[in-house]
Design a protein around this motif. Structure first.
Motif, PDB file in Angstrom:
ATOM      1  N   SER A  21       0.968  -1.094  -0.154  1.00  0.00           N
ATOM      2  CA  SER A  21      -0.147   0.077  -0.047  1.00  0.00           C
ATOM      3  C   SER A  21       0.776   1.273   0.019  1.00  0.00           C
ATOM      4  O   SER A  21       0.350   2.415  -0.448  1.00  0.00           O
ATOM      5  CB  SER A  21      -0.875   0.113   1.111  1.00  0.00           C
TER       6      SER A  21
ATOM      7  N   SER B 215       2.180   3.638  -8.010  1.00  0.00           N
ATOM      8  CA  SER B 215       1.723   3.003  -9.165  1.00  0.00           C
ATOM      9  C   SER B 215       2.925   2.630 -10.019  1.00  0.00           C
ATOM     10  O   SER B 215       3.858   3.563  -9.950  1.00  0.00           O
ATOM     11  CB  SER B 215       0.661   3.619  -9.656  1.00  0.00           C
ATOM     12  N   ARG B 216       3.093   1.781 -10.933  1.00  0.00           N
ATOM     13  CA  ARG B 216       4.028   1.581 -11.962  1.00  0.00           C
ATOM     14  C   ARG B 216       3.338   1.251 -13.038  1.00  0.00           C
ATOM     15  O   ARG B 216       2.257   0.271 -13.053  1.00  0.00           O
ATOM     16  CB  ARG B 216       5.086   0.576 -11.480  1.00  0.00           C
TER      17      ARG B 216
ATOM     18  N   VAL C 203       2.932  -4.680 -12.727  1.00  0.00           N
ATOM     19  CA  VAL C 203       2.957  -4.941 -11.339  1.00  0.00           C
ATOM     20  C   VAL C 203       3.021  -6.558 -11.650  1.00  0.00           C
ATOM     21  O   VAL C 203       2.356  -6.920 -12.444  1.00  0.00           O
ATOM     22  CB  VAL C 203       1.796  -4.585 -10.518  1.00  0.00           C
TER      23      VAL C 203
ATOM     24  N   HIS D  80      -3.625  -4.523  -8.495  1.00  0.00           N
ATOM     25  CA  HIS D  80      -4.444  -4.464  -9.811  1.00  0.00           C
ATOM     26  C   HIS D  80      -4.523  -2.947  -9.716  1.00  0.00           C
ATOM     27  O   HIS D  80      -4.379  -2.227 -10.920  1.00  0.00           O
ATOM     28  CB  HIS D  80      -5.826  -5.110  -9.643  1.00  0.00           C
ATOM     29  N   SER D  81      -4.906  -2.426  -8.576  1.00  0.00           N
ATOM     30  CA  SER D  81      -5.014  -0.675  -8.674  1.00  0.00           C
ATOM     31  C   SER D  81      -3.671   0.089  -8.927  1.00  0.00           C
ATOM     32  O   SER D  81      -3.746   1.172  -9.162  1.00  0.00           O
ATOM     33  CB  SER D  81      -5.725  -0.262  -7.234  1.00  0.00           C
ATOM     34  N   ARG D  82      -2.651  -0.619  -8.691  1.00  0.00           N
ATOM     35  CA  ARG D  82      -1.151  -0.215  -8.778  1.00  0.00           C
ATOM     36  C   ARG D  82      -0.633   0.011  -9.955  1.00  0.00           C
ATOM     37  O   ARG D  82       0.362   0.538 -10.345  1.00  0.00           O
ATOM     38  CB  ARG D  82      -0.255  -0.603  -7.878  1.00  0.00           C
ATOM     39  N   ALA D  83      -1.103  -1.308 -11.026  1.00  0.00           N
ATOM     40  CA  ALA D  83      -0.782  -1.453 -12.279  1.00  0.00           C
ATOM     41  C   ALA D  83      -1.330  -0.528 -13.471  1.00  0.00           C
ATOM     42  O   ALA D  83      -2.569  -0.404 -13.552  1.00  0.00           O
ATOM     43  CB  ALA D  83      -1.162  -2.955 -12.718  1.00  0.00           C
ATOM     44  N   GLY D  84      -0.555   0.350 -14.043  1.00  0.00           N
ATOM     45  CA  GLY D  84      -0.970   1.143 -15.018  1.00  0.00           C
ATOM     46  C   GLY D  84      -1.375   0.317 -16.355  1.00  0.00           C
ATOM     47  O   GLY D  84      -2.533   0.842 -16.762  1.00  0.00           O
TER      48      GLY D  84
END
Length: 147
Positions: free
Chosen positions: A95, A99-100, A103, A123-127
């Motif tokens: 957390s 983001s990148r 991921v 999933h929310s961090r993957a662009g």
């Protein structure tokens, strides 16, 4: 009748909010870290910049993370913030990770609750791309069938 003028909600708008593509690499908990390493190698070999990649583990930490954490959390997170290289993080601290574009998650053990929490967060961090290495049944039950 005047021709319709394209508005700001043209074809580019959906791409900005598009969900990342999800790839599943079936692997046992024991093989998930190796599968994640292979995925990272393929990404880098195909021209992806190392700073574009975040790797998350749900069980044992990646050896790189263990090594870097031996120098202290400040140094470890400074490398994350620099964004120059692949960054490896345990699911319990993801957390805090930014983001990148890509991921990679190694579902390499740990309590099921860790994976259940880490996968949606990853999933929310993957662009653009989320790669999940692990047991397909467990992953599909968290992320949704047909992943």
């Amino acid at each position: 009748m005047a021709p319709a003028k394209p508005g700001p909600s043209g074809p580019a708008a959906p791409a900005a909010t598009a969900a990342p593509q999800i790839q599943l690499i079936p692997a046992s908990a024991e093989g998930a870290l190796d599968a994640a390493e292979e995925a990272v190698d393929l990404l880098l070999d195909s021209g992806r910049a190392p700073g574009d990649v975040l790797v998350i583990t749900t069980g044992d930490q990646h050896p790189w993370a263990e090594h870097e954490l031996s120098f202290g959390e400040t140094s470890y997170w400074a490398q994350h913030d620099a964004g120059d290289d692949v960054f490896y993080a345990d699911a319990t601290v993801v957390s805090r990770a930014a983001s990148r574009p890509v991921v990679v998650v190694a579902v390499n053990g740990g309590p099921a609750s860790v994976a259940a929490t880490a996968l949606p967060l990853a999933h929310s961090r993957a662009g653009a791309l989320l790669i999940v290495c692990g047991d397909p049944q467990q992953i599909n039950s968290v992320l949704g069938a047909g992943v």
